[in-house]
Design an enzyme around this catalytic site. Structure first.
Site, PDB file in Angstrom:
ATOM      1  N   ARG A  54       1.848 -27.481  10.108  1.00 53.70           N
ATOM      2  CA  ARG A  54       2.369 -26.874  11.118  1.00 53.70           C
ATOM      3  C   ARG A  54       0.854 -26.910  12.304  1.00 53.70           C
ATOM      4  O   ARG A  54       0.077 -27.474  12.069  1.00 53.70           O
ATOM      5  CB  ARG A  54       2.333 -24.781  11.223  1.00 53.70           C
ATOM      6  CG  ARG A  54       1.536 -25.351   9.128  1.00 53.70           C
ATOM      7  CD  ARG A  54       0.210 -25.214   9.132  1.00 53.70           C
ATOM      8  NE  ARG A  54      -0.607 -24.297  10.149  1.00 53.70           N
ATOM      9  CZ  ARG A  54      -1.542 -24.621  10.483  1.00 53.70           C
ATOM     10  NH1 ARG A  54      -2.015 -25.793  10.652  1.00 53.70           N
ATOM     11  NH2 ARG A  54      -1.709 -24.023  12.040  1.00 53.70           N
ATOM     12  N   GLY A  55       1.212 -25.829  13.789  1.00 51.12           N
ATOM     13  CA  GLY A  55       0.343 -26.564  14.257  1.00 51.12           C
ATOM     14  C   GLY A  55       1.428 -27.208  15.338  1.00 51.12           C
ATOM     15  O   GLY A  55       1.156 -27.631  15.101  1.00 51.12           O
ATOM     16  N   ALA A  56       1.189 -26.272  16.866  1.00 49.87           N
ATOM     17  CA  ALA A  56       2.694 -26.776  17.807  1.00 49.87           C
ATOM     18  C   ALA A  56       2.192 -28.031  17.895  1.00 49.87           C
ATOM     19  O   ALA A  56       3.047 -29.022  18.056  1.00 49.87           O
ATOM     20  CB  ALA A  56       2.154 -26.156  18.964  1.00 49.87           C
ATOM     21  N   GLN A 205      -2.879 -18.926   6.945  1.00 48.28           N
ATOM     22  CA  GLN A 205      -3.712 -20.112   7.079  1.00 48.28           C
ATOM     23  C   GLN A 205      -4.858 -20.185   7.688  1.00 48.28           C
ATOM     24  O   GLN A 205      -5.390 -20.791   7.829  1.00 48.28           O
ATOM     25  CB  GLN A 205      -2.992 -19.940   8.489  1.00 48.28           C
ATOM     26  CG  GLN A 205      -0.913 -20.610   8.718  1.00 48.28           C
ATOM     27  CD  GLN A 205      -0.646 -19.542   8.721  1.00 48.28           C
ATOM     28  OE1 GLN A 205      -0.604 -18.393   8.504  1.00 48.28           O
ATOM     29  NE2 GLN A 205       0.643 -19.865   9.469  1.00 48.28           N
ATOM     30  N   ASP A 246       1.244 -21.552  20.692  1.00 48.76           N
ATOM     31  CA  ASP A 246       2.394 -21.863  20.184  1.00 48.76           C
ATOM     32  C   ASP A 246       3.194 -22.245  21.906  1.00 48.76           C
ATOM     33  O   ASP A 246       4.289 -23.209  21.870  1.00 48.76           O
ATOM     34  CB  ASP A 246       3.043 -21.424  19.812  1.00 48.76           C
ATOM     35  CG  ASP A 246       2.522 -21.275  18.044  1.00 48.76           C
ATOM     36  OD1 ASP A 246       2.858 -22.497  17.499  1.00 48.76           O
ATOM     37  OD2 ASP A 246       1.691 -21.036  17.754  1.00 48.76           O
ATOM     38  N   ASN A 256       1.377 -16.794  20.089  1.00 44.65           N
ATOM     39  CA  ASN A 256       0.525 -17.626  19.740  1.00 44.65           C
ATOM     40  C   ASN A 256       1.266 -15.781  18.104  1.00 44.65           C
ATOM     41  O   ASN A 256       1.915 -15.456  17.984  1.00 44.65           O
ATOM     42  CB  ASN A 256      -0.521 -16.940  19.844  1.00 44.65           C
ATOM     43  CG  ASN A 256      -1.109 -18.540  18.873  1.00 44.65           C
ATOM     44  OD1 ASN A 256      -1.833 -19.166  18.673  1.00 44.65           O
ATOM     45  ND2 ASN A 256      -2.401 -17.781  18.046  1.00 44.65           N
ATOM     46  N   LYS A 257       0.429 -16.953  17.041  1.00 40.06           N
ATOM     47  CA  LYS A 257       0.316 -16.487  15.875  1.00 40.06           C
ATOM     48  C   LYS A 257       0.807 -14.648  15.489  1.00 40.06           C
ATOM     49  O   LYS A 257      -0.143 -14.112  16.622  1.00 40.06           O
ATOM     50  CB  LYS A 257      -0.362 -17.026  14.275  1.00 40.06           C
ATOM     51  CG  LYS A 257       0.002 -16.632  12.681  1.00 40.06           C
ATOM     52  CD  LYS A 257       1.269 -17.236  12.681  1.00 40.06           C
ATOM     53  CE  LYS A 257       0.972 -18.469  12.931  1.00 40.06           C
ATOM     54  NZ  LYS A 257       2.346 -18.824  12.121  1.00 40.06           N
TER      55      LYS A 257
END
Length: 358
Positions: A54-56, A205, A246, A256-257
């Site tokens: 995960r993570g763009a 996370q 993201d 974003n998150k």
């Protein structure tokens, strides 16, 4: 700074072996370090969807390598392999719809195929392109870290308390991080007194991944519940909120998150500066504003199950993965191309017209 950052690099989440892709399974961290092996595009798509990776930026890099695996399989099967490869592109594109780096990387791979010379090996060309995407992200991390540290120092040169959200470190990128990369660099430069880490529900996370990375680097860190952010800003002298992204639209809005938007609102109220750190591949100039971003939602079970036990099973659940922070709440967007302060459409256009650093 570059040499010190490279010397401090400890964690890798993506490893390419030529015939397969290994991903550090982030669902199992920090209690287990397990590598998840993928030998097909479908396996990589599943890994992206299931949050193994995960993570763009990391998602985009993984998708690029997935197309190398897919091309080999399609060419070995014969027939119109290019047309068949589009099925793999579509499969990967559907795995996480909000992360624009995914689509950027897939487009980079497509464009490389279009530039093939007569007699050139398509699989070798795609592999070289995927490796280049991976290495370029690492270089972007280095550039962003320096720009971010310079920005922090310009506003206040003494050690500061920072607040971050989700995970934006080595686990989320091809290097050592976007927002967390800036924080790491600031620590090396003596600019960090303490980093406060939002736990980041429901996947945690922050508590599982960011805390693990910071402790491994010896950065003074404190974990807090997400709902403590306002109290922290009021009572602990937070000077910067530093987050990743993201997707960033043409006017500077940031997806974003989930929870990022409320942090920006709280930061504005408390006079705390708000920094977004992301590579230029995260910027989607095709979208005018955040209103056009498709925001992923995940299963309600993520909120209804604790230790395998289900609670309030009949209740309706709203579980968005991302939210959109308006540009007017953002003090600075830091990319490898430079910094945009108080972002707007004109400034974002000027940034994207700058020559790439890599």
């Amino acid at each position: 700074m570059r040499e010190r950052l490279l010397a401090a690099e400890k964690v890798k989440s993506i490893e390419w072996h030529g015939d397969r892709l290994s991903l550090l399974d982030q669902r199992k961290l920090p209690t287990e370090e397990v590598w998840h092996s993928c030998d097909s595009a479908a396996a990589v798509a599943d890994a992206i969807r299931d949050m193994v990776v995960r993570g763009a930026p990391a998602i985009g890099i993984s998708a690029a390598y997935a197309l190398v695996l897919a091309a080999r399989t399609r060419m070995a099967a014969g027939g119109d392999w290019r047309q068949a490869l589009e099925e793999d592109v579509a499969l990967l594109a559907a795995s996480r719809p909000t992360a624009v780096n995914l689509f950027w990387a897939l487009n980079q791979m497509r464009e490389r195929l279009e530039r093939l010379k007569p007699g050139e090996d398509p699989c070798a060309a795609l592999e070289a392109q995927a490796i280049s995407i991976h290495e370029s992200d690492r270089e972007a991390n280095l550039a962003m870290a320096q720009f971010g540290v310079d920005l922090i120092r310009r506003h206040q040169g003494n050690p500061q308390n920072l607040l971050t959200h989700c995970n934006t470190g080595a686990l989320a990128t091809g290097g050592f991080g976007t927002a967390l990369g800036v924080i790491r660099a600031a620590h090396l430069d003596g600019l960090v007194e303490r980093v406060y880490v939002d736990e980041t529900r429901p996947w945690l996370q922050g508590s599982r991944l960011t805390a693990w990375e910071l402790l491994g680097d010896g950065v003074p860190a404190t974990l807090n519940v997400d709902s403590a952010a306002a109290h922290l800003m009021k009572s602990r002298g937070i000077s910067w909120v530093i987050v990743g992204a993201d997707r960033i639209t043409a006017n500077g809005d940031v997806a974003n998150k989930i929870g990022t938007y409320q942090l920006a609102v709280l930061a504005m109220h408390h006079g705390v500066r708000f920094m977004v750190v992301a590579p230029s591949s995260t910027i989607d100039m095709a979208l005018e504003s955040g209103d056009e971003i498709l925001l992923e939602e995940r299963a309600g079970s993520e909120l209804l199950e604790v230790n395998g036990q289900r609670f309030a099973a009949e209740i309706e659940v709203f579980n968005p993965v991302f939210d959109v922070t308006p540009a007017d709440l953002i003090d600075a967007i830091v990319t490898e191309k430079g910094v945009v302060e108080r972002p707007n459409a004109a400034k974002m256009t000027e940034l994207m017209n700058r020559k790439r650093l890599h």
